[in-house]
Motif scaffolding. Structure first.
Motif, PDB file in Angstrom:
ATOM      1  N   GLY A  11      -9.155  -6.103 -17.537  1.00 14.88           N
ATOM      2  CA  GLY A  11      -9.462  -6.718 -18.825  1.00 14.88           C
ATOM      3  C   GLY A  11      -8.748  -5.967 -19.931  1.00 14.88           C
ATOM      4  N   GLY A  12      -9.050  -6.276 -21.175  1.00 12.62           N
ATOM      5  CA  GLY A  12      -8.524  -5.517 -22.301  1.00 12.62           C
ATOM      6  C   GLY A  12      -7.008  -5.494 -22.368  1.00 12.62           C
ATOM      7  N   ILE A  13      -6.453  -4.289 -22.557  1.00 12.96           N
ATOM      8  CA  ILE A  13      -5.022  -4.131 -22.765  1.00 12.96           C
ATOM      9  C   ILE A  13      -4.213  -4.596 -21.558  1.00 12.96           C
ATOM     10  N   ALA A  14      -4.747  -4.411 -20.367  1.00 16.34           N
ATOM     11  CA  ALA A  14      -4.028  -4.859 -19.167  1.00 16.34           C
ATOM     12  C   ALA A  14      -3.844  -6.375 -19.197  1.00 16.34           C
ATOM     13  N   HIS A  15      -4.873  -7.091 -19.593  1.00 15.11           N
ATOM     14  CA  HIS A  15      -4.805  -8.548 -19.669  1.00 15.11           C
ATOM     15  C   HIS A  15      -3.888  -9.000 -20.799  1.00 15.11           C
ATOM     16  N   ARG A  16      -3.989  -8.328 -21.956  1.00 11.28           N
ATOM     17  CA  ARG A  16      -3.225  -8.759 -23.131  1.00 11.28           C
ATOM     18  C   ARG A  16      -1.749  -8.403 -23.028  1.00 11.28           C
ATOM     19  N   ARG A  17      -1.419  -7.258 -22.430  1.00  8.37           N
ATOM     20  CA  ARG A  17      -0.046  -6.771 -22.508  1.00  8.37           C
ATOM     21  C   ARG A  17       0.575  -6.429 -21.148  1.00  8.37           C
ATOM     22  N   THR A  18      -0.087  -5.557 -20.398  1.00 10.30           N
ATOM     23  CA  THR A  18       0.589  -4.904 -19.277  1.00 10.30           C
ATOM     24  C   THR A  18       0.900  -5.855 -18.131  1.00 10.30           C
ATOM     25  N   MET A  19      -0.045  -6.686 -17.744  1.00 11.69           N
ATOM     26  CA  MET A  19       0.190  -7.550 -16.590  1.00 11.69           C
ATOM     27  C   MET A  19       1.244  -8.610 -16.882  1.00 11.69           C
ATOM     28  N   SER A  20       1.373  -9.011 -18.131  1.00  9.43           N
ATOM     29  CA  SER A  20       2.460  -9.923 -18.494  1.00  9.43           C
ATOM     30  C   SER A  20       3.805  -9.240 -18.312  1.00  9.43           C
ATOM     31  N   ALA A  21       3.878  -7.958 -18.690  1.00  8.17           N
ATOM     32  CA  ALA A  21       5.126  -7.206 -18.521  1.00  8.17           C
ATOM     33  C   ALA A  21       5.473  -7.035 -17.053  1.00  8.17           C
ATOM     34  N   MET A  22       4.472  -6.941 -16.205  1.00  6.06           N
ATOM     35  CA  MET A  22       4.724  -6.791 -14.775  1.00  6.06           C
ATOM     36  C   MET A  22       5.414  -8.021 -14.189  1.00  6.06           C
ATOM     37  N   ARG A  23       5.283  -9.146 -14.830  1.00  6.32           N
ATOM     38  CA  ARG A  23       5.912 -10.367 -14.327  1.00  6.32           C
ATOM     39  C   ARG A  23       7.381 -10.434 -14.698  1.00  6.32           C
ATOM     40  N   THR A  24       7.817  -9.647 -15.682  1.00  3.03           N
ATOM     41  CA  THR A  24       9.202  -9.713 -16.134  1.00  3.03           C
ATOM     42  C   THR A  24       9.995  -8.441 -15.854  1.00  3.03           C
ATOM     43  N   ALA A  25       9.319  -7.327 -15.633  1.00  2.30           N
ATOM     44  CA  ALA A  25      10.020  -6.062 -15.401  1.00  2.30           C
ATOM     45  C   ALA A  25      10.719  -6.065 -14.049  1.00  2.30           C
ATOM     46  N   ALA A  68       1.326   1.525  -6.262  1.00  2.00           N
ATOM     47  CA  ALA A  68       0.975   2.291  -7.454  1.00  2.00           C
ATOM     48  C   ALA A  68      -0.144   1.578  -8.191  1.00  2.00           C
ATOM     49  N   VAL A  69      -0.907   2.343  -8.958  1.00  2.00           N
ATOM     50  CA  VAL A  69      -1.991   1.746  -9.732  1.00  2.00           C
ATOM     51  C   VAL A  69      -1.820   2.054 -11.212  1.00  2.00           C
ATOM     52  N   TYR A  70      -2.153   1.061 -12.012  1.00  2.00           N
ATOM     53  CA  TYR A  70      -2.220   1.210 -13.459  1.00  2.00           C
ATOM     54  C   TYR A  70      -3.692   1.313 -13.815  1.00  2.00           C
ATOM     55  N   ILE A  71      -4.092   2.440 -14.400  1.00  2.00           N
ATOM     56  CA  ILE A  71      -5.497   2.701 -14.702  1.00  2.00           C
ATOM     57  C   ILE A  71      -5.747   2.403 -16.173  1.00  2.00           C
ATOM     58  N   ALA A  72      -6.523   1.363 -16.435  1.00  2.00           N
ATOM     59  CA  ALA A  72      -6.806   0.927 -17.795  1.00  2.00           C
ATOM     60  C   ALA A  72      -8.313   0.819 -18.032  1.00  2.00           C
ATOM     61  N   THR A  73      -9.049   1.703 -17.396  1.00  2.00           N
ATOM     62  CA  THR A  73     -10.499   1.759 -17.557  1.00  2.00           C
ATOM     63  C   THR A  73     -10.849   2.594 -18.786  1.00  2.00           C
ATOM     64  N   PRO A  74     -12.118   2.618 -19.215  1.00  2.00           N
ATOM     65  CA  PRO A  74     -12.501   3.496 -20.327  1.00  2.00           C
ATOM     66  C   PRO A  74     -12.145   4.959 -20.053  1.00  2.00           C
ATOM     67  N   VAL A  75     -11.949   5.721 -21.119  1.00  2.00           N
ATOM     68  CA  VAL A  75     -11.413   7.072 -21.015  1.00  2.00           C
ATOM     69  C   VAL A  75     -12.224   7.953 -20.067  1.00  2.00           C
ATOM     70  N   CYS A  94      -1.395   6.036 -16.011  1.00  2.00           N
ATOM     71  CA  CYS A  94      -2.718   6.113 -16.633  1.00  2.00           C
ATOM     72  C   CYS A  94      -2.609   5.813 -18.117  1.00  2.00           C
ATOM     73  N   GLU A  95      -3.504   4.961 -18.607  1.00  2.00           N
ATOM     74  CA  GLU A  95      -3.519   4.672 -20.038  1.00  2.00           C
ATOM     75  C   GLU A  95      -3.847   5.933 -20.835  1.00  2.00           C
ATOM     76  N   LYS A  96      -3.443   5.897 -22.101  1.00  2.00           N
ATOM     77  CA  LYS A  96      -3.792   6.995 -23.002  1.00  2.00           C
ATOM     78  C   LYS A  96      -5.154   6.697 -23.640  1.00  2.00           C
ATOM     79  N   PRO A  97      -5.865   7.702 -24.159  1.00  2.00           N
ATOM     80  CA  PRO A  97      -5.619   9.120 -23.937  1.00  2.00           C
ATOM     81  C   PRO A  97      -5.851   9.458 -22.470  1.00  2.00           C
ATOM     82  N   MET A  98      -5.200  10.527 -22.015  1.00  2.00           N
ATOM     83  CA  MET A  98      -5.199  10.822 -20.589  1.00  2.00           C
ATOM     84  C   MET A  98      -6.603  11.023 -20.031  1.00  2.00           C
ATOM     85  N   ALA A  99      -7.445  11.747 -20.758  1.00  2.00           N
ATOM     86  CA  ALA A  99      -8.772  12.071 -20.241  1.00  2.00           C
ATOM     87  C   ALA A  99      -9.668  12.537 -21.383  1.00  2.00           C
TER      88      ALA A  99
END
Length: 315
Positions: A11-25, A68-75, A94-99
């Protein structure tokens, strides 16, 4: 090398931005995704073209098709999910902030090193060509001694009561941990390591449990002063970066497009270009790193240094 991705927290940023980029990268495929609601996971998989969908982290990590995994869960979950992914042999973005803190960052780096997996942090602005160009100008001394730089990341963001971003035990802080992570990383990436830091924060207009506005004042090891202005309660603003040196000045703004104004000696250069997602070059870089064709631009140590600065600012 084709990298087949699993998304943890789709959900969140992965849905809005990252997964769309995965279709074109290039050399990138969205293989699997997970959110806690299985029906929602199914809808997201259909929308973004994922082959598999799950409602648990373990299911993604156990999928043999996922490289590989893209981690976009709460900090507060970044450390746990990174360590578990490393133990499953998955490379990690891993999404920012790192931890939440420096100790968690170190544990994440150690787990990735021990399991031989690649770790990068989602510091997108390191992939913006204007910022790369300015970093090179500074390193080549074409702007002279850098006296001061300022990054302003101001926006209006209404965080609802009960949402994890307003809980310091789950978010680690407010705007300084959120947009501040990007602003501080950009300044330290371009100017070099930070040696001193102080900050002012408040939540005087919202009364939130975490700060709504923060300014971090830093000094780099080279002696430059760097200022990171951040807020969640400014409705009209553009992201800006200002750099002032003894031989040149640079001004970058981002709204509907990127704009650069560069003063070098008696020359003035003005450029603009359409705004484009930076997830695509980040993902393509990640793939090249796995082939040992490039060194990581945003490695785990960058995330650790970022949290060191933010933690010092809070102190």
């Amino acid at each position: 090398m084709l990298v087949k991705w699993g998304v943890i927290g789709a959900g969140g940023i992965a849905h809005r931005r990252t997964m769309s980029a995965m279709r074109t990268a290039e050399n990138t495929r969205l293989q699997a995704l997970m959110v806690r609601d299985l029906e929602r996971a199914k809808r997201l998989a259909e929308e973004h073209g994922a082959a598999s969908y799950y409602d648990s982290v373990d299911s993604v990590l156990s999928d043999p098709e996922v490289d590989a995994v893209y981690i976009a869960t709460p900090v507060y979950l970044h450390c746990e999910h990174t360590i578990r992914a490393a133990e499953h042999g998955k490379h990690i973005l891993c999404e920012k902030p790192m931890a939440m803190n420096v100790d968690e960052c170190r544990r994440m780096i150690d787990a990735c090193n021990e399991n031989g997996v690649h770790l990068e942090i989602c510091f997108l602005l390191r992939f913006e060509p204007y910022f790369i160009r300015l970093k090179q100008l500074i390193e080549n001394y074409e702007m002279g001694e850098i006296i001061e730089a300022r990054a302003s990341f101001l926006k209006s963001y209404n965080i609802q009561d009960g949402f994890w971003r307003r809980d310091p035990t789950r978010a680690g802080g407010g705007v300084l941990m959120d947009m501040g992570a990007h602003a501080i990383d950009l300044l330290s990436y371009i100017l070099g390591d930070v040696s001193k830091v102080t900050a002012l924060t408040n939540s005087r207009t919202t009364g939130w449990e975490v700060e709504e506005t923060a300014t971090a004042l830093m000094q780099t090891e080279s002696g430059a002063i760097a200022i990171a202005d951040t807020s969640f309660v400014i409705p009209h603003s553009e992201t800006t970066l200002e750099i002032y040196g003894t031989k040149g000045t640079a001004l970058v703004t981002s709204g509907q497009e990127w704009k650069l104004k560069l003063y070098l000696g008696d020359k003035i250069c003005e450029e603009s270009k359409p705004y484009e997602s930076l997830y695509k070059p980040l993902l393509e870089h990640f793939s090249r790193c796995l082939e040992s064709r490039e060194k990581p631009i945003a490695p785990g140590i960058a995330g650790l240094k970022n949290i060191q600065i933010i933690s010092a600012a809070y102190e």
